[in-house]
Design an enzyme around this catalytic site. Structure first.
Site, PDB file in Angstrom:
ATOM      1  CG  HIS A 167      16.845  -1.546   1.376  1.00 54.87           C
ATOM      2  ND1 HIS A 167      17.512  -0.468   1.090  1.00 54.87           N
ATOM      3  CD2 HIS A 167      16.106  -1.114   1.752  1.00 54.87           C
ATOM      4  CE1 HIS A 167      16.912   1.092   1.409  1.00 54.87           C
ATOM      5  NE2 HIS A 167      15.839   0.428   1.541  1.00 54.87           N
ATOM      6  NE  ARG A 168      11.307  -1.085  -1.213  1.00 51.38           N
ATOM      7  CZ  ARG A 168      11.738  -0.710  -0.363  1.00 51.38           C
ATOM      8  NH1 ARG A 168      12.538   0.599  -1.275  1.00 51.38           N
ATOM      9  NH2 ARG A 168      11.832  -0.186   1.134  1.00 51.38           N
ATOM     10  CG  ASP A 196       8.837  -7.031   6.384  1.00 53.08           C
ATOM     11  OD1 ASP A 196       7.649  -6.306   5.739  1.00 53.08           O
ATOM     12  OD2 ASP A 196       9.026  -7.331   7.106  1.00 53.08           O
ATOM     13  CE  LYS A 252      15.683   3.545  -1.095  1.00 50.94           C
ATOM     14  NZ  LYS A 252      14.452   4.677  -0.693  1.00 50.94           N
ATOM     15  CG  ASN A 272      -2.164  -1.268   1.134  1.00 53.14           C
ATOM     16  OD1 ASN A 272      -2.924  -0.783   0.245  1.00 53.14           O
ATOM     17  ND2 ASN A 272      -2.564  -1.794   2.196  1.00 53.14           N
ATOM     18  CG  ASN A 273       5.188   2.797   0.730  1.00 50.57           C
ATOM     19  OD1 ASN A 273       5.358   3.812   0.068  1.00 50.57           O
ATOM     20  ND2 ASN A 273       6.413   2.942   1.610  1.00 50.57           N
TER      21      ASN A 273
HETATM   22  P1  IMP Z   1       8.001  -1.940   5.304  1.00 52.94           P
HETATM   23  O1  IMP Z   1       7.783  -3.159   6.373  1.00 52.94           O
HETATM   24  O2  IMP Z   1       8.888  -3.229   4.348  1.00 52.94           O
HETATM   25  O3  IMP Z   1       7.634  -1.643   4.966  1.00 52.94           O
HETATM   26  O4  IMP Z   1       9.315  -1.214   5.998  1.00 52.94           O
HETATM   27  C1  IMP Z   1       9.547  -1.310   7.330  1.00 52.94           C
HETATM   28  C2  IMP Z   1       9.642  -0.051   7.528  1.00 52.94           C
HETATM   29  O5  IMP Z   1      11.052   0.124   7.239  1.00 52.94           O
HETATM   30  C3  IMP Z   1       8.705   1.528   6.785  1.00 52.94           C
HETATM   31  O6  IMP Z   1       7.535   1.987   7.670  1.00 52.94           O
HETATM   32  C4  IMP Z   1       9.919   2.512   6.608  1.00 52.94           C
HETATM   33  O7  IMP Z   1      10.003   3.294   8.320  1.00 52.94           O
HETATM   34  C5  IMP Z   1      11.294   1.246   6.501  1.00 52.94           C
HETATM   35  N1  IMP Z   1      11.502   1.408   4.979  1.00 52.94           N
HETATM   36  C6  IMP Z   1      11.243   0.373   4.714  1.00 52.94           C
HETATM   37  N2  IMP Z   1      12.254   0.993   3.009  1.00 52.94           N
HETATM   38  C7  IMP Z   1      12.779   2.315   3.407  1.00 52.94           C
HETATM   39  C8  IMP Z   1      13.721   2.805   2.455  1.00 52.94           C
HETATM   40  O8  IMP Z   1      14.320   2.627   1.639  1.00 52.94           O
HETATM   41  N3  IMP Z   1      13.840   3.731   3.015  1.00 52.94           N
HETATM   42  C9  IMP Z   1      13.782   4.266   4.634  1.00 52.94           C
HETATM   43  N4  IMP Z   1      12.832   3.901   5.115  1.00 52.94           N
HETATM   44  C10 IMP Z   1      12.218   2.371   4.841  1.00 52.94           C
END
Ligand code: IMP
Length: 197
Positions: A183-184, A69, A178, A9-10
């Site tokens: 990581h992603r 995640d 970026k 949802n992001n």
């Molecule tokens: P998620 O569960 O994968 O959405 O990630 C958990 C949390 O990690 C998110 O709510 C963000 O606060 C943080 N996060 C994930 N990816 C990134 C990124 O690329 N940059 C900065 N914060 C991130």
């Protein structure tokens, strides 16, 4: 072209990952797949949450899909917040709340090493047969927690994370930069390698 639903949802993530998969796969959003609502992520590992999110889509649509995640692991905090990075400052907290808590916890700390780790879980449709076998792809970037916010791009902890070998935060970088080192981005590169086979 192969179609994959991205279980997120992001909107920032959808944009980042869609950019990286242009001409390789057609990315469908949850809305494209007719889905809405919060996706549960209650597991205690990144792998578990990625699987849970992808399964949420698969069980409702039967479509090939993936989820990611991510956790921010900070050395001076013994690897916290890790899998709890989204809710670090409490349930329903904002990105800003999380940054404020991180800056406060890291106040005065000299060891500021941290890393972001992403796990992607891919589920490929088996067209009515048994449940698909999950495939996992991991990416990691090492860096430093800054002492204040820099930049306004990106999301989450981007303004306070500076990747190694760079002199700017993730939030000061254009998206393509970026994506190349994050990581992603690294996890998606492994997914792409697999999809191209
Ligand atoms: P998620 O569960 O994968 O959405 O990630 C958990 C949390 O990690 C998110 O709510 C963000 O606060 C943080 N996060 C994930 N990816 C990134 C990124 O690329 N940059 C900065 N914060 C991130």
């Amino acid at each position: 072209m192969k179609k994959l639903v991205f279980a997120t949802n992001n909107k920032h993530k959808l944009l980042e990952v869609s950019e990286m998969l242009t001409n390789i796969v057609e990315i469908k959003s949850l809305a494209d797949a007719g889905l809405a609502g919060d996706i549960p992520e209650t597991a205690e590992t990144l792998e578990g949450n990625a699987l849970q999110k992808a399964m949420w889509v698969y069980e409702r649509t039967g479509l090939s899909c993936f989820a990611d995640d991510t956790g921010l692991e900070v050395a001076a905090l013994d690897g916290r917040p890790g899998v709890y990075s989204a809710r670090y400052a409490g349930e329903h907290c904002s990105f800003d709340d999380n940054i404020n808590k991180m800056l406060a916890e890291m106040d005065g700390k000299t060891d500021r090493r941290a890393c972001f780790r992403t796990v992607i879980c891919l589920l490929e449709s088996t067209e009515g047969q048994a449940a698909p076998t999950p495939r996992y792809f991991e990416g990691r970037v090492d860096g430093t927690i800054l002492t204040e916010r820099y930049g306004s791009e990106g999301f989450g902890y981007d303004p306070i994370f500076m990747p190694d070998r760079f002199a700017v935060s993730f939030a000061e970088m254009p998206l393509d930069v970026k994506n190349r080192i994050s990581h992603r981005g690294r996890a998606v590169a492994k997914l792409v390698e697999y999809l191209k086979q």
